[in-house]
Design an enzyme around this catalytic site. Sequence first.
Site, PDB file in Angstrom:
ATOM      1  N   THR A   1       2.933  -6.107   2.687  1.00 39.34           N
ATOM      2  CA  THR A   1       3.409  -4.974   3.497  1.00 39.34           C
ATOM      3  C   THR A   1       2.302  -3.941   3.709  1.00 39.34           C
ATOM      4  O   THR A   1       2.587  -2.782   4.015  1.00 39.34           O
ATOM      5  CB  THR A   1       4.616  -4.284   2.828  1.00 39.34           C
ATOM      6  OG1 THR A   1       4.197  -3.741   1.563  1.00 39.34           O
ATOM      7  CG2 THR A   1       5.759  -5.253   2.605  1.00 39.34           C
TER       8      THR A   1
ATOM      9  N   ASP B   1       6.683   1.199   1.764  1.00 38.99           N
ATOM     10  CA  ASP B   1       6.364   0.235   0.705  1.00 38.99           C
ATOM     11  C   ASP B   1       7.203   0.515  -0.536  1.00 38.99           C
ATOM     12  O   ASP B   1       7.628  -0.395  -1.244  1.00 38.99           O
ATOM     13  CB  ASP B   1       4.887   0.327   0.321  1.00 38.99           C
ATOM     14  CG  ASP B   1       3.956   0.098   1.481  1.00 38.99           C
ATOM     15  OD1 ASP B   1       3.751   1.030   2.276  1.00 38.99           O
ATOM     16  OD2 ASP B   1       3.452  -1.031   1.634  1.00 38.99           O
TER      17      ASP B   1
ATOM     18  N   PHE C   1      -0.784  -0.801  12.458  1.00 40.64           N
ATOM     19  CA  PHE C   1      -1.637  -0.262  11.389  1.00 40.64           C
ATOM     20  C   PHE C   1      -2.135  -1.324  10.394  1.00 40.64           C
ATOM     21  O   PHE C   1      -3.315  -1.376  10.076  1.00 40.64           O
ATOM     22  CB  PHE C   1      -0.888   0.831  10.622  1.00 40.64           C
ATOM     23  CG  PHE C   1      -1.699   1.410   9.478  1.00 40.64           C
ATOM     24  CD1 PHE C   1      -1.534   0.927   8.182  1.00 40.64           C
ATOM     25  CD2 PHE C   1      -2.628   2.407   9.701  1.00 40.64           C
ATOM     26  CE1 PHE C   1      -2.286   1.449   7.127  1.00 40.64           C
ATOM     27  CE2 PHE C   1      -3.388   2.938   8.649  1.00 40.64           C
ATOM     28  CZ  PHE C   1      -3.220   2.455   7.357  1.00 40.64           C
ATOM     29  N   ASN C   2      -1.245  -2.157   9.858  1.00 40.77           N
ATOM     30  CA  ASN C   2      -1.671  -3.096   8.811  1.00 40.77           C
ATOM     31  C   ASN C   2      -2.725  -4.070   9.332  1.00 40.77           C
ATOM     32  O   ASN C   2      -3.670  -4.429   8.638  1.00 40.77           O
ATOM     33  CB  ASN C   2      -0.481  -3.875   8.258  1.00 40.77           C
ATOM     34  CG  ASN C   2       0.392  -3.013   7.373  1.00 40.77           C
ATOM     35  OD1 ASN C   2      -0.069  -2.019   6.809  1.00 40.77           O
ATOM     36  ND2 ASN C   2       1.660  -3.365   7.250  1.00 40.77           N
TER      37      ASN C   2
ATOM     38  N   ASN D   1      -2.460   2.770   3.476  1.00 39.44           N
ATOM     39  CA  ASN D   1      -1.855   4.086   3.750  1.00 39.44           C
ATOM     40  C   ASN D   1      -2.616   5.211   3.056  1.00 39.44           C
ATOM     41  O   ASN D   1      -2.650   6.338   3.541  1.00 39.44           O
ATOM     42  CB  ASN D   1      -0.396   4.123   3.279  1.00 39.44           C
ATOM     43  CG  ASN D   1       0.527   3.364   4.198  1.00 39.44           C
ATOM     44  OD1 ASN D   1       0.341   3.367   5.412  1.00 39.44           O
ATOM     45  ND2 ASN D   1       1.496   2.665   3.635  1.00 39.44           N
TER      46      ASN D   1
ATOM     47  N   ASP E   1       0.852  -1.208   0.000  1.00 36.85           N
ATOM     48  CA  ASP E   1       0.000   0.000   0.000  1.00 36.85           C
ATOM     49  C   ASP E   1       0.880   1.248   0.000  1.00 36.85           C
ATOM     50  O   ASP E   1       0.883   2.037   0.942  1.00 36.85           O
ATOM     51  CB  ASP E   1      -0.950   0.005   1.216  1.00 36.85           C
ATOM     52  CG  ASP E   1      -0.209   0.030   2.556  1.00 36.85           C
ATOM     53  OD1 ASP E   1      -0.807   0.522   3.547  1.00 36.85           O
ATOM     54  OD2 ASP E   1       0.947  -0.423   2.628  1.00 36.85           O
TER      55      ASP E   1
ATOM     56  N   HIS F   1       9.598   0.159   7.798  1.00 40.50           N
ATOM     57  CA  HIS F   1       9.035  -1.149   8.152  1.00 40.50           C
ATOM     58  C   HIS F   1       9.088  -2.160   6.992  1.00 40.50           C
ATOM     59  O   HIS F   1       9.598  -3.257   7.130  1.00 40.50           O
ATOM     60  CB  HIS F   1       7.569  -0.984   8.574  1.00 40.50           C
ATOM     61  CG  HIS F   1       7.343   0.058   9.625  1.00 40.50           C
ATOM     62  ND1 HIS F   1       7.568  -0.156  10.975  1.00 40.50           N
ATOM     63  CD2 HIS F   1       6.923   1.346   9.510  1.00 40.50           C
ATOM     64  CE1 HIS F   1       7.285   0.946  11.651  1.00 40.50           C
ATOM     65  NE2 HIS F   1       6.893   1.875  10.814  1.00 40.50           N
ATOM     66  N   ASP F   2       8.554  -1.779   5.854  1.00 47.62           N
ATOM     67  CA  ASP F   2       8.226  -2.763   4.822  1.00 47.62           C
ATOM     68  C   ASP F   2       9.416  -3.465   4.161  1.00 47.62           C
ATOM     69  O   ASP F   2       9.370  -4.680   3.948  1.00 47.62           O
ATOM     70  CB  ASP F   2       7.331  -2.111   3.766  1.00 47.62           C
ATOM     71  CG  ASP F   2       6.005  -1.694   4.368  1.00 47.62           C
ATOM     72  OD1 ASP F   2       5.368  -0.778   3.834  1.00 47.62           O
ATOM     73  OD2 ASP F   2       5.613  -2.295   5.400  1.00 47.62           O
TER      74      ASP F   2
HETATM   75  O1  RIB Z   1       2.663  -0.052  10.828  1.00 47.72           O
HETATM   76  C1  RIB Z   1       3.538   0.124   9.702  1.00 47.72           C
HETATM   77  C2  RIB Z   1       2.893  -0.395   8.461  1.00 47.72           C
HETATM   78  O2  RIB Z   1       1.699   0.354   8.190  1.00 47.72           O
HETATM   79  C3  RIB Z   1       3.764  -0.199   7.202  1.00 47.72           C
HETATM   80  O3  RIB Z   1       3.460  -1.195   6.290  1.00 47.72           O
HETATM   81  C4  RIB Z   1       3.339   1.131   6.675  1.00 47.72           C
HETATM   82  O4  RIB Z   1       3.558   1.254   5.267  1.00 47.72           O
HETATM   83  C5  RIB Z   1       1.859   1.087   6.952  1.00 47.72           C
HETATM   84  O5  RIB Z   1       1.256   0.364   5.901  1.00 47.72           O
HETATM   85 CA    CA Z   2       2.803  -0.598   4.007  1.00 49.35          CA
END
Ligand code: RIB
Ligand code: CA
Length: 316
Positions: free
Chosen positions: A129, A21, A170-171, A45, A16, A244-245
């Site tokens: 991701t 990403d 979040f994801n 996102n 996303d 993160h991704d």
């Molecule tokens: O919490 C971080 C994740 O949420 C990452 O994948 C960031 O891109 C958002 O999608």
């Molecule tokens: Ca992401």
Amino acid sequence: MTGDLAQRQPIILDCDPGHDDALAILLAAAAPSLELLAITTVAGNQTLEKTTLNARRICTVAGIHGVPIAAGADRPLAHEVRVAAEIHGESGLDGPAFGEPQVPLDARQAADLISELSRSVDGLVLVATGPLTNVATVLARDPGLAGRLRRLVLMGGAIGIGNTTPAAEFNIATDAEAARAVFESGLPITMVPLEATHHALATPEVLARIAAIGTPLAAMTVDLLAFFATTYRNVFGFDSPPVHDPCAVAWVIDETQAEFSYGRTVCDVYGVTGRPPNAEVATAVAAERFWDLMIDALASYAGEPSDPPYAAQELG
Ligand code: RIB
Ligand code: CA
């Protein structure tokens, strides 16, 4: 960059975009040990329209051609999407100024493309991701997927504190229903949670190493990370933003290489529930090794400082 095609690990990246990403796309497409077969997009996102446009933009600037980009779910399974504009901006990829994407959108639905490739490619790894809506959708339509994929490697979840609610990352929080379906599907899963990804910080030293590459792509990446740094500082108080991704992609490389509890990933570290384990959980990232992988990938893209289509912006 080419590795021995026969030895390269085939992957699909479901994402996303989203600043981090974007780095996952760049790492996945460049890694000599991986063969990026497709990019699928999901609302998270930002809206699906924006995350899909952003995937096309990144592939355009990087010159990634021949990797189909297919759009997926425009909302979570059970509620409206809540985007993260406070982190990724209105475009979902604020910071750089992008031209019109030259890379086309594939006509296929994300779930159909994932299902199709899983039937024709042995040992396929799906890297997710973003929210797991597309993954849950394809599992619901094609339950046999769980037996055909080698593994699902997902960036998401937390062993402890979340980043979207005190309990949820979040994801997972964006579509906990999808996450439950995926974790209960029998798929072999590696979860790369916040506790791991918070080691992969884009520090000023890292940005300097990327800027020193000197290509338009490197300049775009610096602009992306400079924006990401401002929002992560303002929202979360981080000195440097965690990317993160690409950690999920790096894991594959190195493995080739409620009211307040909605979206919580509960890691039964001590097995007290008596339930069988359903995921491996990464708990750290070797930051130096990670940034060496990421910067080698960025440096591998052709391009001279004078090449279009990206002109570096003056960093504020
Ligand atoms: O919490 C971080 C994740 O949420 C990452 O994948 C960031 O891109 C958002 O999608
Ligand atoms: Ca992401």
